[in-house]
Design an enzyme around this catalytic site. Structure first.
Site, PDB file in Angstrom:
ATOM      1  N   GLN A 136       5.554 -31.348   8.209  1.00 33.30           N
ATOM      2  CA  GLN A 136       6.508 -32.431   8.517  1.00 33.30           C
ATOM      3  C   GLN A 136       7.928 -31.878   8.632  1.00 33.30           C
ATOM      4  OE1 GLN A 136       6.218 -36.424   6.737  1.00 33.30           O
ATOM      5  NE2 GLN A 136       5.347 -35.365   4.972  1.00 33.30           N
ATOM      6  N   ASP A 191       0.680 -16.525   6.174  1.00 34.97           N
ATOM      7  CA  ASP A 191      -0.197 -17.253   5.257  1.00 34.97           C
ATOM      8  C   ASP A 191       0.250 -16.905   3.842  1.00 34.97           C
ATOM      9  OD1 ASP A 191      -2.168 -18.192   3.595  1.00 34.97           O
ATOM     10  OD2 ASP A 191      -3.802 -17.670   4.948  1.00 34.97           O
ATOM     11  N   LEU A 192       0.793 -17.903   3.157  1.00 36.08           N
ATOM     12  CA  LEU A 192       1.375 -17.638   1.830  1.00 36.08           C
ATOM     13  C   LEU A 192       0.327 -17.281   0.776  1.00 36.08           C
ATOM     14  CD1 LEU A 192       3.977 -18.492   3.153  1.00 36.08           C
ATOM     15  CD2 LEU A 192       4.457 -19.973   1.227  1.00 36.08           C
ATOM     16  N   TYR A 236       1.509 -25.934  -0.385  1.00 36.04           N
ATOM     17  CA  TYR A 236       0.233 -26.624  -0.602  1.00 36.04           C
ATOM     18  C   TYR A 236       0.604 -28.019  -1.076  1.00 36.04           C
ATOM     19  CZ  TYR A 236      -4.426 -27.606  -2.481  1.00 36.04           C
ATOM     20  OH  TYR A 236      -5.652 -28.164  -2.744  1.00 36.04           O
ATOM     21  N   THR A 238      10.005 -30.611  -5.717  1.00 30.42           N
ATOM     22  CA  THR A 238       9.539 -32.006  -5.731  1.00 30.42           C
ATOM     23  C   THR A 238       9.893 -32.764  -7.011  1.00 30.42           C
ATOM     24  OG1 THR A 238       7.482 -33.300  -5.811  1.00 30.42           O
ATOM     25  CG2 THR A 238       7.330 -31.045  -6.539  1.00 30.42           C
ATOM     26  N   TYR A 272      -0.447 -30.194  -8.842  1.00 28.19           N
ATOM     27  CA  TYR A 272       0.543 -29.944  -7.778  1.00 28.19           C
ATOM     28  C   TYR A 272       1.927 -29.742  -8.388  1.00 28.19           C
ATOM     29  CZ  TYR A 272       3.840 -31.160  -4.023  1.00 28.19           C
ATOM     30  OH  TYR A 272       4.904 -31.176  -3.149  1.00 28.19           O
ATOM     31  N   TRP A 319       9.116 -38.232  -1.694  1.00 31.85           N
ATOM     32  CA  TRP A 319       8.640 -39.305  -0.811  1.00 31.85           C
ATOM     33  C   TRP A 319       9.010 -39.012   0.657  1.00 31.85           C
ATOM     34  CZ3 TRP A 319       8.535 -44.910  -3.112  1.00 31.85           C
ATOM     35  CH2 TRP A 319       8.009 -44.883  -4.394  1.00 31.85           C
TER      36      TRP A 319
END
Ligand code: NDP
Length: 311
Positions: free
Chosen positions: A11, A47-48, A72, A112, A136, A161
């Site tokens: 996103q 690719d982490l 992720y 986050t 997470y 969000w």
């Protein structure tokens, strides 16, 4: 100045590319997990989960600025894949930091609201104690700590969000459900600040510009954790209601579905979610001189972006 954007198909990554602001500020390399890009243009592979390949890529590209929009983000799946989530959200972020510290590069990284337990009732300041309640959140906290420990210069931007006109997000799910159902049940006891990716991109670029103009002492003040979220807050039910109203007003929906408020307990998921996700963003606004408007402004902007253009 070489700039590396990781996670270019997500996103946020896609919004960075569509905005174009990174490419205006340097020689931009966009990387995705498998080297394919949403618009068919070429991309680097990053690719982490693969430490050696990541290191080789950094050595080859020599970025002065690394923008890490890769993560992720499958919150529920992370409960059964915590090792993989921690590899991508934790270890890899530490490796980016270690490389950046040695090469004097800046790491712009996103974290986050899920690093907090959600038991508060006032907006979380950046230095509030962290206590994630799910895998997470733990994996993202591991990334925060690894970046801080690496000694790299960094802007660690916590957001929450997140939604965009593209990708997997609450707004797009709501619009799909609204077209299919007369009634939708929505959680009304979790609080947060819906934050559109356009705001995150613009505010990040403003912070980057301040960083690039700053002297070493000013950079020391900017270095660290900031809360980059829209102002104001609502619940998922409140957000859904605002989405339906905006979408109806702009002709995206023919009619409003009925929205039934429910409790978190009535909508069980594998991962627990914090009840309170509101982050205090005043420090970001003060530090970078960038105003973070009310979340409804971003919603209006994104709904307008979704309205098909008529000739
Ligand atoms: P998305 O899930 O939309 O995008 C994440 C991107 O990371 C995807 O393109 C995905 O690749 C990529 N990715 C996943 N695994 C790997 C890997 N092993 N190697 C390389 N790339 C990988 O996330 P957002 O854009 O929404 O999130 C941006 C940032 O904001 C993240 O740090 C996230 O933790 C944070 N954030 C997001 C919130 C949200 O509500 N979405 C809330 C709070 C913070 P692929 O496309 O191939 O799957």
């Amino acid at each position: 100045m070489n700039i590396l954007l990781l996670g270019a198909n997500g996103q946020l990554g896609r919004s960075f590319l569509e905005h174009g602001g990174l490419a205006e500020r340097g020689i931009l390399s966009a990387a995705t997990r498998d080297g394919s890009r949403f618009d068919g243009k070429p991309a680097e592979v990053a690719d982490l989960s693969q430490a050696d390949a990541l290191h080789d890529l950094l050595d080859r590209l020599q970025p002065r600025v690394i923008v890490n929009a890769a993560a992720y983000t499958a919150v529920d799946r992370a409960e059964s894949e915590e090792a993989l989530a921690t590899r991508i959200n934790g270890d890899a972020v530490g490796e980016l930091g270690t490389w950046a510290a040695v090469h004097d590069a800046l790491v712009i990284h996103y974290s986050t609201d899920y690093v907090f337990n959600g038991n508060a009732d006032i907006p979380y300041p950046t230095d509030a104690p962290t206590a994630p309640i799910g895998a997470y959140g733990r994996s993202k906290l591991a990334g925060e700590l690894a970046l801080q420990r690496s000694g790299a210069k960094h802007l660690l931007l916590r957001t929450a969000w997140v939604y965009a006109p593209h990708g997997h997000n609450f707004l797009r799910t709501m619009l799909r459900l609204a077209a299919e159902r007369e009634e939708i049940r929505i959680v009304a006891d979790q609080h947060g600040s819906p934050t559109d990716t356009t705001l995150i991109v613009r505010a990040t670029l403003a912070a980057l510009d301040k960083w690039l103009d700053a002297d070493p002492m000013q950079r020391d003040q900017m270095n660290g954790t900031h809360h980059l979220v829209a102002s104001g807050s609502t619940t998922w039910h409140g957000f859904a209601d605002a989405i339906m109203r905006e979408a109806t007003a702009h002709g995206l929906l023919a009619r409003m579905p009925r929205l039934i408020p429910i409790t978190t307990a009535e909508f069980p998921t594998p991962a627990r979610r914090p009840a309170w996700s509101v982050l205090d963003n005043t420090g970001f606004q003060r530090q970078f001189g960038y105003s973070l408007p009310d979340w409804r402004q971003g919603l209006n902007h994104i709904i307008k972006a979704l309205v098909p253009k008529t000739c």
